[in-house]
Scaffold this motif. Structure first.
Motif, short mmCIF file in Angstrom:
data_model
loop_
_atom_site.label_atom_id
_atom_site.label_comp_id
_atom_site.label_asym_id
_atom_site.label_seq_id
_atom_site.Cartn_x
_atom_site.Cartn_y
_atom_site.Cartn_z
N ILE A 209 64.69 100.21 79.19
CA ILE A 209 63.54 100.62 78.40
C ILE A 209 63.06 99.52 77.46
N SER A 210 63.94 99.10 76.53
CA SER A 210 63.50 98.13 75.53
C SER A 210 64.68 97.41 74.91
N PRO A 211 64.76 96.07 75.06
CA PRO A 211 65.84 95.34 74.39
C PRO A 211 65.67 95.30 72.88
N GLY A 212 64.42 95.34 72.41
CA GLY A 212 64.18 95.22 70.98
C GLY A 212 64.59 96.44 70.17
N CYS A 213 64.65 97.59 70.81
CA CYS A 213 65.04 98.81 70.08
C CYS A 213 66.53 98.88 69.80
N ARG A 214 67.32 98.09 70.55
CA ARG A 214 68.77 98.03 70.33
C ARG A 214 69.41 99.42 70.27
N ILE A 215 69.30 100.14 71.36
CA ILE A 215 69.91 101.45 71.48
C ILE A 215 70.89 101.44 72.65
N GLY A 216 72.05 102.00 72.44
CA GLY A 216 73.04 102.19 73.50
C GLY A 216 73.82 103.45 73.22
#
Length: 495
Positions: free
Chosen positions: A328-335
């Motif tokens: 989805i998005s590397p910038g959101c930094r969610i895991g």
């Protein structure tokens, strides 16, 4: 200089010292021209004999890593200038070199620091901006920031937003993972999960098993914890579990790290059979499996890859990590981290010590992605576009790569693993490619013990199609020149 030595590792102390110093040089933690401790001082610091350190330095000098100057000392030399910090002249801070740190290597981030501004980046295993739903995410961020100011003024729960943990249950259920919200923790990206698991369960001297080659950041984390790292080679079916079984008889691992689906860097997929065997081994020896699932959604065939190892876990041996940066998005930094029993409690406690909780606004922004049909629309389109990029690179390699160079055909993920003839050094080729504005990941950073230098990783996801085509064509041209110059130098060698 702090170096963790394992006297029961089956590797000589001299080799362990040599390997540790090499890691620091290649990571840029030791720069060209820096002075190493004297043989006597390092032997005293590490509680080893003078001959042990002398032999380690001798090995380093033979490899061209250090230079010993009579009456002055031992100094770093070689190709480390590409990592050199360009500091302005100022007050001397040489005293800092006498302060011991506990960073045995930091390979990956240094390799991402290219000295060129205009570079075609084939090293970044990340999505091009056209593949990321940026407008949708921006709208969600703006909307939530306006509607709920507490997202900007309050700390979020350490374990993560409860509504997001609830919303992802169907997503994980489709993978065969039946978890409750209380067994899920939201992370600042899956890399944080690797670090949290290691800092919670791995200490100096603990036996950790990694795949070979392995994800470089996982190597860095385990080395930082002082673990004794063993590696198990990968083939077309993933980790060779039979070789792991032989190791378990003598050194039962506390933790086994695996990236079983479109493995980084090779793209290999562990078969369902071996996944079951690996879980059975972990159960037999009381080991933890850390399953890192970064790209299982990015498959290019009609059928998805085998279900996660976690889907078979009934006794809490598997800690499962799912990052969404590649989806989805590397910038959101969610895991997401999923664990059972007391493991999840201990890991949440560890995260609380680390960061007091992940930002709430990004969790709320991505909540509709899982709570609606957005993900089901996004994932197939992303797979199609990534497959087009993979096929483009493979066509160019098949048409233009020189003989003697080999590569895999990944069925998913973001990377192609390429191998030069064994006598060649991809690190040397990297320097040449950088001068022409091409960057890739030299494969030696993916080997924690005996490093191999003739591999490299190409990521086909970070550039647009036009840039990608041009970069790979240039790379093939440079490869021809590199192999030609090597053959020429061999012919000119004196007999």
């Amino acid at each position: 200089m702090h170096i963790d030595l394992d006297r029961n590792a089956g590797i000589t102390l001299s080799e362990q010292i040599r390997s540790s110093i090499v890691d620091r040089i290649q990571s840029g933690l030791l720069l060209e021209g820096e002075k190493l401790p004297s043989v006597r001082n390092l032997a005293k610091c590490l509680n080893v004999s003078l001959m042990t350190v002398f032999h380690a330095y001798e090995l380093l000098e033979q490899e061209g890593m250090i230079k010993r100057i009579q009456g002055k000392g031992t100094f770093i030399q070689g190709k480390t200038d590409r990592f050199r910090d360009r500091r302005e002249e100022g007050p001397s801070m040489d005293w800092q070199n006498s302060v011991a740190d506990y960073l045995p290597r930091a390979q990956y981030w240094r390799m991402m620091q290219t000295p060129l501004a205009d570079v075609a980046n084939l090293s970044m295993a990340s999505l091009h901006e056209s593949l990321i739903p940026t407008e949708w995410i921006s709208e969600q961020l703006a909307q939530h920031a306006q509607l709920d100011h507490t997202l900007l003024t309050e700390y979020g729960p350490v374990q993560g937003d409860g509504s997001l943990r609830e919303a992802v249950l169907p997503y994980f259920r489709e993978k065969g993972i039946l978890a409750s919200p209380s067994e899920i923790m939201i992370l600042n990206g899956s890399q944080q999960g690797i670090d949290l698991v290691a800092s919670t369960f791995v200490g100096p001297g603990d036996t950790v098993v990694l795949e070979e080659p392995a994800y470089p950041c996982a190597i860095d984390v385990m080395r930082k914890r002082g673990a004794t790292v063993y590696t198990i080679p990968i083939d077309a079916e993933g980790m060779q579990v039979d070789r792991l079984a032989a190791l378990c008889d003598s050194r039962p691992p506390k933790l086994i790290y695996t990236n079983p689906t479109f493995q980084n860097p090779t793209g290999a997929v562990m078969s369902a059979r071996r996944r079951a065997q690996l879980l059975e081994l972990a159960q037999s020896y009381g080991s933890i499996i850390l399953e890192d699932d970064a790209t299982s959604d990015l498959y290019f065939g009609a059928e998805p890859p085998p279900p996660p190892i976690k889907s078979m876990d009934r006794h809490g041996h598997v800690i499962y990590l799912k990052g969404i940066s590649k989806l989805i998005s590397p910038g959101c930094r969610i895991g997401f981290l999923i664990a059972n029993g007391t493991f999840i409690t201990r890991l949440v406690s560890s995260k609380g010590i680390s960061d007091l909780g992940s930002p709430l606004i990004t969790q709320k922004a991505l909540l509709p992605f899982f709570a609606s049909s957005q993900l089901k629309k996004h994932a197939p389109l992303l797979r199609e576009k990534l497959k087009e990029r993979r096929d483009l690179v493979l066509r160019i390699l098949n048409r233009s790569a020189p003989k003697g160079v080999h590569w895999n055909k990944p069925d998913g993920g973001l990377n192609i693993w390429l191998s030069l003839p064994p006598a060649l050094n991809a690190d040397d080729f990297h320097m040449i490619a950088l001068q022409r504005g091409i960057s890739f990941l030299p494969g030696h950073v993916c080997f924690p013990n005996q490093q191999l230098f003739h591999h490299l990783r190409l990521s086909f996801s970070y550039l647009d199609a036009r840039q990608l085509e041009q970069a790979v064509m240039t790379l093939c041209s440079l490869l021809h020149d590199f192999l030609r110059s090597d053959r020429l130098s061999q012919r000119m060698m004196p007999i």
